[in-house]
Design an enzyme around this catalytic site. Structure first.
Site, PDB file in Angstrom:
ATOM      1  N   SER A 247       0.844  -1.200   0.000  1.00 15.04           N
ATOM      2  CA  SER A 247       0.000   0.000   0.000  1.00 15.04           C
ATOM      3  C   SER A 247       0.875   1.245   0.000  1.00 15.04           C
ATOM      4  O   SER A 247       2.104   1.172   0.021  1.00 15.04           O
ATOM      5  CB  SER A 247      -0.905   0.009   1.245  1.00 15.04           C
ATOM      6  OG  SER A 247      -0.142   0.252   2.414  1.00 15.04           O
TER       7      SER A 247
ATOM      8  N   SER B  40       0.912   3.595   2.412  1.00 14.31           N
ATOM      9  CA  SER B  40       0.917   4.212   3.740  1.00 14.31           C
ATOM     10  C   SER B  40       2.289   4.726   4.166  1.00 14.31           C
ATOM     11  O   SER B  40       2.389   5.512   5.102  1.00 14.31           O
ATOM     12  CB  SER B  40       0.402   3.227   4.792  1.00 14.31           C
ATOM     13  OG  SER B  40       1.313   2.159   4.985  1.00 14.31           O
TER      14      SER B  40
ATOM     15  N   LYS C 112       5.603   0.307   9.398  1.00 15.14           N
ATOM     16  CA  LYS C 112       5.440   1.720   9.758  1.00 15.14           C
ATOM     17  C   LYS C 112       6.748   2.210  10.373  1.00 15.14           C
ATOM     18  O   LYS C 112       7.705   1.462  10.526  1.00 15.14           O
ATOM     19  CB  LYS C 112       4.304   1.919  10.769  1.00 15.14           C
ATOM     20  CG  LYS C 112       2.968   1.297  10.394  1.00 15.14           C
ATOM     21  CD  LYS C 112       2.276   1.996   9.239  1.00 15.14           C
ATOM     22  CE  LYS C 112       0.957   1.313   8.906  1.00 15.14           C
ATOM     23  NZ  LYS C 112       0.327   1.880   7.696  1.00 15.14           N
TER      24      LYS C 112
ATOM     25  N   SER D 140      -2.796   6.541   6.351  1.00 18.17           N
ATOM     26  CA  SER D 140      -2.130   5.426   7.015  1.00 18.17           C
ATOM     27  C   SER D 140      -2.955   4.965   8.212  1.00 18.17           C
ATOM     28  O   SER D 140      -3.292   5.763   9.089  1.00 18.17           O
ATOM     29  CB  SER D 140      -0.721   5.849   7.483  1.00 18.17           C
ATOM     30  OG  SER D 140      -0.140   4.842   8.286  1.00 18.17           O
TER      31      SER D 140
END
Length: 268
Positions: free
Chosen positions: A86, A88, A142, A227
């Site tokens: 993705s 994010s 992340k 996100s």
């Protein structure tokens, strides 16, 4: 349905290993005993070869076991590749990036269980980390923002750590449909990295302040307005850590494109 590859790999290593061991301690001796009996009865070479021949399952297991065991050791304790699914983590990582994750940076952990057996180091603020979030069994990636005991505040698209505003400076502003995309350079911990926000996008989070409990970490995506991270599903416990992402080694958007090396880089 997502496939639990680590669990499948552990099961495959266990099954092939048990079969190979059973052949070594029992079936091989049994084949030799049968062959000795045939030899004394005057059997032909073809009959002897047939008596000593390993079955398909045993032959296949003995061939695959060392390969599977090596793969298990490498991906459990050393490095493992992942694909970014993705946007994010834009602009640091984009969809289609293939990354390499250091599995021992934060300690050696048992495969599947994730239990730390050899402590090596702890995550540092600013690290890009792969982990399993508390609400989803899949791997997420992340950036580490809050360490155990930290007070985190994110309000009006500004980040505060322990009461201090994290410094950032605008490096790019460009339209991307709507709203305008702004890219900032953020000083976090001992590193500088880019973050991305949408100029007019309203903040989605209902909560703006958090205190990180012991043994947990607060994670944010670099694409702050797009996100799903600790602002919405909470903290990441230490036992859910997978490893530290450190390099992009290939970019491939899909079957209708050609893999490329133009995005190869070390991850900051």
């Amino acid at each position: 349905m997502d496939i639990d590859f680590p669990l499948i790999l552990v099961i495959a290593v266990f099954v092939t290993g048990v079969i190979a061991l059973a052949d070594k301690v029992y079936f091989a001796n049994r084949r030799m005993a049968v062959a000795d009996g045939l030899k004394h009865s005057g059997a032909s070479d073809e009959q002897l070869n047939e008596a000593t021949r390993e079955g398909w399952l045993i032959e296949t297991s003995k061939g695959f076991f060392p390969v599977l065991a090596l793969v298990l050791v490498l991906r459990s304790f050393l490095v493992e590749p992942f694909q970014i699914p993705s946007g994010s983590m834009e602009p640091t990582l984009i969809k289609g990036d293939f990354i390499v994750v250091n599995k021992f940076a934060y300690g050696l952990r048992l495969p599947v269980l994730g239990t730390k057996v050899v402590p090596i180091d702890d995550p540092e603020r600013g690290d890009v980390m792969v982990f399993i979030p508390p609400h989803d069994p899949r791997y997420f990636i992340k950036r580490v923002i809050g360490l155990p005991g930290d007070h985190i505040k994110y309000q009006d698209k500004k980040l505060y750590v322990n009461g201090e505003l994290v410094q950032h400076s605008l490096i790019d502003a460009k339209p991307k449909n709507a709203p305008q995309v702004l890219t900032y350079e953020e000083d976090l911990g001992n590193m500088t990295h880019p973050v991305q926000i949408y100029a007019q996008a309203p903040s989605r989070e209902q909560r703006t302040e958090w205190t990180v409990p012991e043994g947990h970490y607060f994670m944010l995506g670099d694409n702050r307005d797009n996100s799903g991270d600790s602002r919405y599903w909470g903290f990441v416990p230490d036992e859910n850590i997978v490893g530290k992402a450190f390099a992009v080694w290939m970019h491939w958007e899909g079957w209708d494109s050609i893999p490329g090396l133009h995005r190869n880089k070390m991850i900051q």
